[in-house]
Design an enzyme around this catalytic site. Structure first.
Site, PDB file in Angstrom:
ATOM      1  N   ASP A  44       0.841  -1.198   0.000  1.00 34.43           N
ATOM      2  CA  ASP A  44       0.000   0.000   0.000  1.00 34.43           C
ATOM      3  C   ASP A  44       0.879   1.253   0.000  1.00 34.43           C
ATOM      4  OD1 ASP A  44       0.879  -0.105   2.615  1.00 34.43           O
ATOM      5  OD2 ASP A  44      -1.113  -0.038   3.520  1.00 34.43           O
ATOM      6  N   SER A  45       2.197   1.059   0.018  1.00 34.63           N
ATOM      7  CA  SER A  45       3.134   2.166  -0.216  1.00 34.63           C
ATOM      8  C   SER A  45       2.941   2.767  -1.595  1.00 34.63           C
ATOM      9  CB  SER A  45       4.578   1.683  -0.055  1.00 34.63           C
ATOM     10  OG  SER A  45       4.816   0.497  -0.795  1.00 34.63           O
ATOM     11  N   ASP A  83      -0.859  -6.134  -0.194  1.00 32.49           N
ATOM     12  CA  ASP A  83      -1.265  -5.501   1.058  1.00 32.49           C
ATOM     13  C   ASP A  83      -2.775  -5.314   1.117  1.00 32.49           C
ATOM     14  OD1 ASP A  83       0.774  -5.045   2.874  1.00 32.49           O
ATOM     15  OD2 ASP A  83       1.433  -3.192   1.910  1.00 32.49           O
ATOM     16  N   LYS A 113      -1.272  -9.421   2.879  1.00 35.41           N
ATOM     17  CA  LYS A 113      -0.520  -8.999   4.067  1.00 35.41           C
ATOM     18  C   LYS A 113      -1.363  -8.046   4.902  1.00 35.41           C
ATOM     19  CE  LYS A 113       3.063  -6.080   3.895  1.00 35.41           C
ATOM     20  NZ  LYS A 113       2.629  -5.000   4.846  1.00 35.41           N
ATOM     21  N   GLU A 115      -1.301  -5.603   8.576  1.00 33.78           N
ATOM     22  CA  GLU A 115      -0.485  -4.971   9.601  1.00 33.78           C
ATOM     23  C   GLU A 115      -1.097  -5.212  10.982  1.00 33.78           C
ATOM     24  OE1 GLU A 115       1.043  -1.186   6.872  1.00 33.78           O
ATOM     25  OE2 GLU A 115       0.178  -0.824   8.844  1.00 33.78           O
ATOM     26  N   GLU A 182       9.313  -4.270  10.673  1.00 31.96           N
ATOM     27  CA  GLU A 182       9.694  -2.969  10.117  1.00 31.96           C
ATOM     28  C   GLU A 182      10.188  -2.018  11.206  1.00 31.96           C
ATOM     29  OE1 GLU A 182       8.136   0.660   7.232  1.00 31.96           O
ATOM     30  OE2 GLU A 182       6.884  -1.122   7.509  1.00 31.96           O
TER      31      GLU A 182
END
Length: 279
Positions: A44-45, A83, A113, A115, A182
């Site tokens: 999602d970056s 993501d 993925k 978070e 991270e």
């Protein structure tokens, strides 16, 4: 050979390092895949590096599907992980499963993925129970940037470090096949990597992780004004591209592009007449 979740598990067992890069488009995915990188993260970056947002929070499921499907089409061997964006899995486990299923069914990616640790363990468990592989992500989680007050290293105190360890263990217990660590201290990442049976993928977490991931635009130098401590620049593609764009601009304005060799000629007078009649 196609990289799979089983490949990741075997690489962890045998001590082989896992390589992973972000990617958001077909042509770049082909290059990364051909280079032999084990996995591609459609992160999602893309909100920051492709769509120009200040953070990842505005990225939608539709954005991830659009870019994820393009990456899958450009990939033969790399494992593709997509993501799940902000608010696509936080509401409840059923909503998380619905969105994960839509992402996988529409893009044909290999995994999603999420978070978070303990807070998203139920969602991970629900998604995995439906047969969808999940990669976890603990430590500095960009979707929580407002809570942190910016992008900051996490786990620097004993209490904070213990929380990250517990989150990583919760992700593993919920059924994730790997977890991203991270922006955590290297010694903490080393401890987590030793305690988990699933692979750890580090970004700003030191060399002891089972693998590494970077945003590809960072590691090839597309952004000259952004250089986090944990990024090594393996190329200066930004300068090369900028120079090429400038040379193209100059050639067009000078009338030297295209030249005769770069233009289509007309073979004879008859064809000339026909073209005039058509146009």
């Amino acid at each position: 050979m196609k990289n799979t979740v089983a490949t990741f598990a075997e690489m962890k067992r045998s001590g082989q390092k896992i390589s992973m890069l972000t990617c958001y488009d077909y042509s770049t995915a082909r290059l990364i895949d051909e280079a032999g990188v084990n996995a591609i993260l459609v992160g999602d970056s893309l909100g920051n590096v492709v769509l120009g947002y200040p953070d990842t929070l505005a990225v939608t499921v539709d954005d991830m599907i659009h870019h994820g499907a393009a990456v899958v089409r450009g990939t033969k061997n790399a494992l593709v992980v997509i993501d799940m964006p902000f608010m696509s899995y936080q509401i409840n486990a059923e909503e998380a499963l619905r969105n994960a299923g839509r992402i996988i069914q529409t893009t044909h990616a290999n995994a999603v993925k999420l978070e978070g640790g303990l807070a998203v363990a139920e969602a991970i468990r629900k998604i995995v129970s439906a047969g969808i592989p999940v990669m976890g992500h603990v430590g500095m989680t960009p979707q929580s940037v407002m809570q942190y007050g910016g992008f900051k290293v996490q786990g620097k105190t004993a209490e904070a470090a213990q929380k990250i360890i517990e989150d990583a263990l919760a992700v593993e217990a919920a059924g994730a096949f790997a977890v991203v660590l991270e922006c955590v201290p290297a010694d903490l990442a080393r401890e987590i990597t030793a305690r988990l049976t699933i692979p750890t993928i580090g970004i700003g977490a030191g060399v002891s992780c089972d693998g590494q991931v970077l945003v590809y635009q960072d590691m090839v130098g597309l952004y000259g004004d952004y250089a986090p401590k944990f990024v090594r620049r393996f190329a200066d593609a930004g300068s090369v591209m900028r120079q090429a764009f400038a040379e193209y601009d100059a050639a067009v304005k000078a009338g030297t592009f295209p030249n005769d060799a770069e233009s289509f000629g007309v073979a004879n007078t008859k064809q000339n007449s026909e073209l005039k009649r058509l146009y």
